[in-house]
Design a protein around this motif. Sequence first.
Motif, PDB file in Angstrom:
ATOM      1  N   LEU A 110      17.041  -7.808 -44.798  1.00 22.29           N
ATOM      2  CA  LEU A 110      18.259  -8.314 -45.012  1.00 22.29           C
ATOM      3  C   LEU A 110      17.942  -9.741 -45.331  1.00 22.29           C
ATOM      4  CD1 LEU A 110      18.680  -6.268 -42.540  1.00 22.29           C
ATOM      5  CD2 LEU A 110      20.741  -7.337 -42.463  1.00 22.29           C
ATOM      6  N   THR A 111      18.713 -10.304 -46.107  1.00 21.75           N
ATOM      7  CA  THR A 111      18.536 -11.968 -46.446  1.00 21.75           C
ATOM      8  C   THR A 111      19.546 -12.922 -45.515  1.00 21.75           C
ATOM      9  OG1 THR A 111      20.034 -11.484 -48.282  1.00 21.75           O
ATOM     10  CG2 THR A 111      17.526 -11.334 -48.661  1.00 21.75           C
ATOM     11  N   ASP A 112      19.295 -12.540 -44.129  1.00 22.42           N
ATOM     12  CA  ASP A 112      20.117 -13.312 -43.418  1.00 22.42           C
ATOM     13  C   ASP A 112      20.345 -14.853 -43.770  1.00 22.42           C
ATOM     14  OD1 ASP A 112      21.272 -11.027 -42.202  1.00 22.42           O
ATOM     15  OD2 ASP A 112      19.857 -11.019 -40.373  1.00 22.42           O
ATOM     16  N   ALA A 113      19.341 -15.386 -43.728  1.00 26.06           N
ATOM     17  CA  ALA A 113      18.949 -16.781 -43.798  1.00 26.06           C
ATOM     18  C   ALA A 113      20.079 -17.465 -44.787  1.00 26.06           C
ATOM     19  CB  ALA A 113      17.558 -17.236 -43.760  1.00 26.06           C
ATOM     20  N   THR A 114      19.834 -16.828 -46.105  1.00 23.69           N
ATOM     21  CA  THR A 114      20.371 -17.326 -47.298  1.00 23.69           C
ATOM     22  C   THR A 114      21.719 -16.550 -47.946  1.00 23.69           C
ATOM     23  OG1 THR A 114      18.961 -16.085 -48.913  1.00 23.69           O
ATOM     24  CG2 THR A 114      18.348 -18.214 -48.303  1.00 23.69           C
ATOM     25  N   GLY A 115      21.852 -15.218 -47.259  1.00 22.71           N
ATOM     26  CA  GLY A 115      22.814 -14.352 -47.943  1.00 22.71           C
ATOM     27  C   GLY A 115      22.728 -14.039 -49.494  1.00 22.71           C
ATOM     28  N   SER A 116      21.265 -14.192 -49.764  1.00 19.51           N
ATOM     29  CA  SER A 116      21.181 -13.863 -51.397  1.00 19.51           C
ATOM     30  C   SER A 116      21.417 -12.660 -51.916  1.00 19.51           C
ATOM     31  CB  SER A 116      19.857 -14.579 -51.796  1.00 19.51           C
ATOM     32  OG  SER A 116      18.753 -13.698 -51.142  1.00 19.51           O
ATOM     33  N   GLY A 117      20.841 -11.537 -51.067  1.00 23.75           N
ATOM     34  CA  GLY A 117      20.795 -10.412 -51.379  1.00 23.75           C
ATOM     35  C   GLY A 117      21.709  -9.090 -50.679  1.00 23.75           C
ATOM     36  N   SER A 118      21.367  -8.079 -50.962  1.00 17.55           N
ATOM     37  CA  SER A 118      21.914  -6.887 -50.449  1.00 17.55           C
ATOM     38  C   SER A 118      21.012  -6.245 -49.635  1.00 17.55           C
ATOM     39  CB  SER A 118      22.640  -5.787 -51.638  1.00 17.55           C
ATOM     40  OG  SER A 118      23.216  -4.810 -51.184  1.00 17.55           O
ATOM     41  N   THR A 119      21.398  -5.282 -48.275  1.00 19.37           N
ATOM     42  CA  THR A 119      20.512  -4.754 -47.713  1.00 19.37           C
ATOM     43  C   THR A 119      19.742  -3.561 -48.589  1.00 19.37           C
ATOM     44  OG1 THR A 119      21.866  -5.143 -45.657  1.00 19.37           O
ATOM     45  CG2 THR A 119      20.291  -3.381 -45.578  1.00 19.37           C
ATOM     46  N   ILE A 120      18.319  -3.739 -48.038  1.00 11.66           N
ATOM     47  CA  ILE A 120      17.378  -2.590 -48.518  1.00 11.66           C
ATOM     48  C   ILE A 120      17.180  -1.751 -47.380  1.00 11.66           C
ATOM     49  CG2 ILE A 120      15.029  -2.238 -49.544  1.00 11.66           C
ATOM     50  CD1 ILE A 120      15.434  -4.716 -51.040  1.00 11.66           C
ATOM     51  N   ARG A 121      17.212  -0.505 -47.583  1.00  8.86           N
ATOM     52  CA  ARG A 121      16.830   0.179 -46.317  1.00  8.86           C
ATOM     53  C   ARG A 121      15.811   1.449 -46.801  1.00  8.86           C
ATOM     54  NH1 ARG A 121      20.047   4.791 -44.088  1.00  8.86           N
ATOM     55  NH2 ARG A 121      21.440   4.037 -45.473  1.00  8.86           N
ATOM     56  N   LEU A 122      14.851   1.598 -46.023  1.00  6.95           N
ATOM     57  CA  LEU A 122      13.883   2.748 -46.348  1.00  6.95           C
ATOM     58  C   LEU A 122      14.059   3.941 -45.591  1.00  6.95           C
ATOM     59  CD1 LEU A 122      10.860   0.251 -46.613  1.00  6.95           C
ATOM     60  CD2 LEU A 122      12.536   0.873 -48.318  1.00  6.95           C
ATOM     61  N   GLY A 123      13.940   5.249 -45.951  1.00  5.34           N
ATOM     62  CA  GLY A 123      13.781   6.429 -45.223  1.00  5.34           C
ATOM     63  C   GLY A 123      13.396   7.653 -45.966  1.00  5.34           C
ATOM     64  N   PRO A 124      13.215   8.609 -45.127  1.00  6.01           N
ATOM     65  CA  PRO A 124      13.023   9.986 -46.265  1.00  6.01           C
ATOM     66  C   PRO A 124      14.425  10.553 -46.590  1.00  6.01           C
ATOM     67  CG  PRO A 124      13.115  10.366 -43.794  1.00  6.01           C
ATOM     68  CD  PRO A 124      13.254   8.687 -43.817  1.00  6.01           C
ATOM     69  N   LEU A 125      14.243  11.187 -47.765  1.00  3.61           N
ATOM     70  CA  LEU A 125      15.272  11.647 -48.278  1.00  3.61           C
ATOM     71  C   LEU A 125      15.551  13.059 -47.371  1.00  3.61           C
ATOM     72  CD1 LEU A 125      17.950  11.944 -50.395  1.00  3.61           C
ATOM     73  CD2 LEU A 125      16.001  12.848 -51.906  1.00  3.61           C
TER      74      LEU A 125
ATOM     75  N   HIS B 257      23.419 -11.068 -54.538  1.00  2.00           N
ATOM     76  CA  HIS B 257      24.857 -12.250 -54.389  1.00  2.00           C
ATOM     77  C   HIS B 257      24.722 -13.357 -55.084  1.00  2.00           C
ATOM     78  CE1 HIS B 257      26.802  -9.167 -51.423  1.00  2.00           C
ATOM     79  NE2 HIS B 257      25.545  -9.249 -50.958  1.00  2.00           N
ATOM     80  N   LEU B 258      23.424 -13.654 -55.369  1.00  2.00           N
ATOM     81  CA  LEU B 258      23.232 -14.942 -56.256  1.00  2.00           C
ATOM     82  C   LEU B 258      23.746 -14.728 -57.605  1.00  2.00           C
ATOM     83  CD1 LEU B 258      19.769 -16.190 -55.230  1.00  2.00           C
ATOM     84  CD2 LEU B 258      21.799 -17.035 -54.273  1.00  2.00           C
ATOM     85  N   ASP B 259      23.431 -13.591 -57.974  1.00  2.00           N
ATOM     86  CA  ASP B 259      23.792 -13.193 -59.466  1.00  2.00           C
ATOM     87  C   ASP B 259      25.287 -13.153 -59.663  1.00  2.00           C
ATOM     88  OD1 ASP B 259      21.126 -13.147 -60.183  1.00  2.00           O
ATOM     89  OD2 ASP B 259      20.875 -10.843 -59.993  1.00  2.00           O
ATOM     90  N   ARG B 260      25.935 -12.696 -58.740  1.00  2.00           N
ATOM     91  CA  ARG B 260      27.343 -12.432 -58.665  1.00  2.00           C
ATOM     92  C   ARG B 260      28.156 -13.758 -58.451  1.00  2.00           C
ATOM     93  NH1 ARG B 260      29.497  -7.480 -58.260  1.00  2.00           N
ATOM     94  NH2 ARG B 260      31.237  -8.256 -56.748  1.00  2.00           N
ATOM     95  N   ARG B 261      27.539 -14.650 -57.681  1.00  2.00           N
ATOM     96  CA  ARG B 261      28.022 -16.194 -57.475  1.00  2.00           C
ATOM     97  C   ARG B 261      28.165 -16.777 -59.046  1.00  2.00           C
ATOM     98  NH1 ARG B 261      24.561 -17.470 -52.321  1.00  2.00           N
ATOM     99  NH2 ARG B 261      25.671 -15.889 -50.979  1.00  2.00           N
ATOM    100  N   TRP B 262      26.989 -16.583 -59.573  1.00  2.00           N
ATOM    101  CA  TRP B 262      26.936 -17.423 -60.906  1.00  2.00           C
ATOM    102  C   TRP B 262      27.937 -16.811 -62.120  1.00  2.00           C
ATOM    103  CZ3 TRP B 262      25.025 -21.806 -60.627  1.00  2.00           C
ATOM    104  CH2 TRP B 262      23.737 -22.152 -59.723  1.00  2.00           C
TER     105      TRP B 262
END
Length: 140
Positions: free
Chosen positions: A58-73, A133-138
Amino acid sequence: MTEPLLPREVSRAFDAFPLPIRRRLLDVRKLIFATAKAHDDDVGPLTETLKWGEPAYLTDATGSGSTIRLGPLKHSDYAAILFNCRTTLVETFRERFPDQFKYRQTRALLLNVSGKLPKQPLSVCLSLALTYHLDRRWKR
């Protein structure tokens, strides 16, 4: 810079994955941190935690991104990089890289556990997620 040490609870989650999936996703983890570092001014430090029992970034400090999660399918030999299904991320990945990856609906980018990790296109996808979220703000 190398990626930080795994937090204990995240390390346990990786250890629960089948070995080929664990190896592939640990390589993805390295790429997540390298990609975040390349965009440090926008992304800032990552928070590494568990979401639904799986490693999440997560980009908690800046809020710039969306969560990326890793796991097996589940019920497969694929490693999954999961994204919020309410974003346009997976749709964007499909448009840019239609033959490079397999996808699962609007939620996941799937990786074979064998062969070479497609670092360049994957780093583009991770960059898009970390700055979503940065791209969406612009665009507003």
